[in-house]
Design a protein around this motif. Sequence first.
Motif, PDB file in Angstrom:
ATOM      1  N   LEU A  91     -53.643   4.330  73.686  1.00  0.00           N
ATOM      2  CA  LEU A  91     -52.258   4.659  73.388  1.00  0.00           C
ATOM      3  C   LEU A  91     -51.366   3.447  73.654  1.00  0.00           C
ATOM      4  CD1 LEU A  91     -52.135   8.146  75.127  1.00  0.00           C
ATOM      5  CD2 LEU A  91     -52.523   7.673  72.707  1.00  0.00           C
ATOM      6  N   ALA A  97     -48.054   5.519  69.969  1.00  0.00           N
ATOM      7  CA  ALA A  97     -48.944   5.621  68.807  1.00  0.00           C
ATOM      8  C   ALA A  97     -50.393   5.392  69.237  1.00  0.00           C
ATOM      9  CB  ALA A  97     -48.556   4.592  67.740  1.00  0.00           C
ATOM     10  N   ASP A 109     -54.021   3.856  68.850  1.00  0.00           N
ATOM     11  CA  ASP A 109     -54.534   2.596  68.291  1.00  0.00           C
ATOM     12  C   ASP A 109     -56.048   2.617  68.278  1.00  0.00           C
ATOM     13  OD1 ASP A 109     -54.793  -0.086  67.458  1.00  0.00           O
ATOM     14  OD2 ASP A 109     -54.990  -0.714  69.543  1.00  0.00           O
ATOM     15  N   ILE A 162     -47.532   1.552  60.993  1.00  0.00           N
ATOM     16  CA  ILE A 162     -47.751   2.867  61.602  1.00  0.00           C
ATOM     17  C   ILE A 162     -47.561   3.968  60.575  1.00  0.00           C
ATOM     18  CG2 ILE A 162     -46.816   4.493  63.302  1.00  0.00           C
ATOM     19  CD1 ILE A 162     -46.077   2.049  64.973  1.00  0.00           C
ATOM     20  N   THR A 163     -48.385   4.990  60.678  1.00  0.00           N
ATOM     21  CA  THR A 163     -48.188   6.209  59.912  1.00  0.00           C
ATOM     22  C   THR A 163     -47.895   7.324  60.903  1.00  0.00           C
ATOM     23  OG1 THR A 163     -49.083   7.622  58.168  1.00  0.00           O
ATOM     24  CG2 THR A 163     -50.635   6.887  59.851  1.00  0.00           C
ATOM     25  N   LYS A 164     -47.085   8.284  60.469  1.00  0.00           N
ATOM     26  CA  LYS A 164     -46.706   9.393  61.349  1.00  0.00           C
ATOM     27  C   LYS A 164     -47.037  10.732  60.705  1.00  0.00           C
ATOM     28  CE  LYS A 164     -43.138   8.932  64.109  1.00  0.00           C
ATOM     29  NZ  LYS A 164     -41.735   8.870  64.559  1.00  0.00           N
ATOM     30  N   ALA A 194     -51.393  10.713  60.377  1.00  0.00           N
ATOM     31  CA  ALA A 194     -51.852  10.127  61.646  1.00  0.00           C
ATOM     32  C   ALA A 194     -53.013  10.935  62.225  1.00  0.00           C
ATOM     33  CB  ALA A 194     -50.700  10.064  62.649  1.00  0.00           C
ATOM     34  N   ILE A 247     -51.861  14.417  67.588  1.00  0.00           N
ATOM     35  CA  ILE A 247     -51.443  13.043  67.324  1.00  0.00           C
ATOM     36  C   ILE A 247     -50.232  13.078  66.394  1.00  0.00           C
ATOM     37  CG2 ILE A 247     -52.123  10.844  66.286  1.00  0.00           C
ATOM     38  CD1 ILE A 247     -53.908  11.405  68.597  1.00  0.00           C
ATOM     39  N   ASP A 248     -49.194  12.321  66.732  1.00  0.00           N
ATOM     40  CA  ASP A 248     -48.004  12.255  65.887  1.00  0.00           C
ATOM     41  C   ASP A 248     -47.872  10.910  65.181  1.00  0.00           C
ATOM     42  OD1 ASP A 248     -45.497  13.267  64.872  1.00  0.00           O
ATOM     43  OD2 ASP A 248     -44.542  11.832  66.207  1.00  0.00           O
ATOM     44  N   ALA A 249     -48.453   9.851  65.763  1.00  0.00           N
ATOM     45  CA  ALA A 249     -48.331   8.509  65.173  1.00  0.00           C
ATOM     46  C   ALA A 249     -49.612   7.722  65.422  1.00  0.00           C
ATOM     47  CB  ALA A 249     -47.141   7.771  65.776  1.00  0.00           C
ATOM     48  N   ALA A 250     -49.993   6.916  64.427  1.00  0.00           N
ATOM     49  CA  ALA A 250     -51.201   6.107  64.559  1.00  0.00           C
ATOM     50  C   ALA A 250     -50.974   4.734  63.937  1.00  0.00           C
ATOM     51  CB  ALA A 250     -52.391   6.785  63.882  1.00  0.00           C
ATOM     52  N   ILE A 251     -51.498   3.718  64.593  1.00  0.00           N
ATOM     53  CA  ILE A 251     -51.454   2.363  64.062  1.00  0.00           C
ATOM     54  C   ILE A 251     -52.567   2.243  63.029  1.00  0.00           C
ATOM     55  CG2 ILE A 251     -51.788  -0.077  64.631  1.00  0.00           C
ATOM     56  CD1 ILE A 251     -50.578   0.630  67.426  1.00  0.00           C
TER      57      ILE A 251
END
Length: 88
Positions: free
Chosen positions: A24, A43, A45, A57-59, A63, A74-78
């Motif tokens: 994270l 986010a 990673d 980043i995608t949300k 994500a 999960i709300d956000a991911a790189i």
Amino acid sequence: MIIAKVIGNVWTTQKEKGMENLKLLIVRPIGHDNEFIEDIFVAVDRIGAGISETVLITKGSPAQKVCGDQNTPIDAAIVGIVDSYDIA
């Protein structure tokens, strides 16, 4: 998608099921002039980004798909480390 700067790490001793092996990072979106434009958020990673790197980043539900399980909270991911970008 959002362009952001990695500004920190989050360490947790306990995580929800499905998040056990996820790194994270604390990120903050940046604008076209490389200035921070929004509040920070955390986010996931999975690609190995580091402090001070610029990331993509995608949300939301996309994500969750990055982590392979729609039930993982999960709300956000790189999804990428930015090498460069041009604005006309």
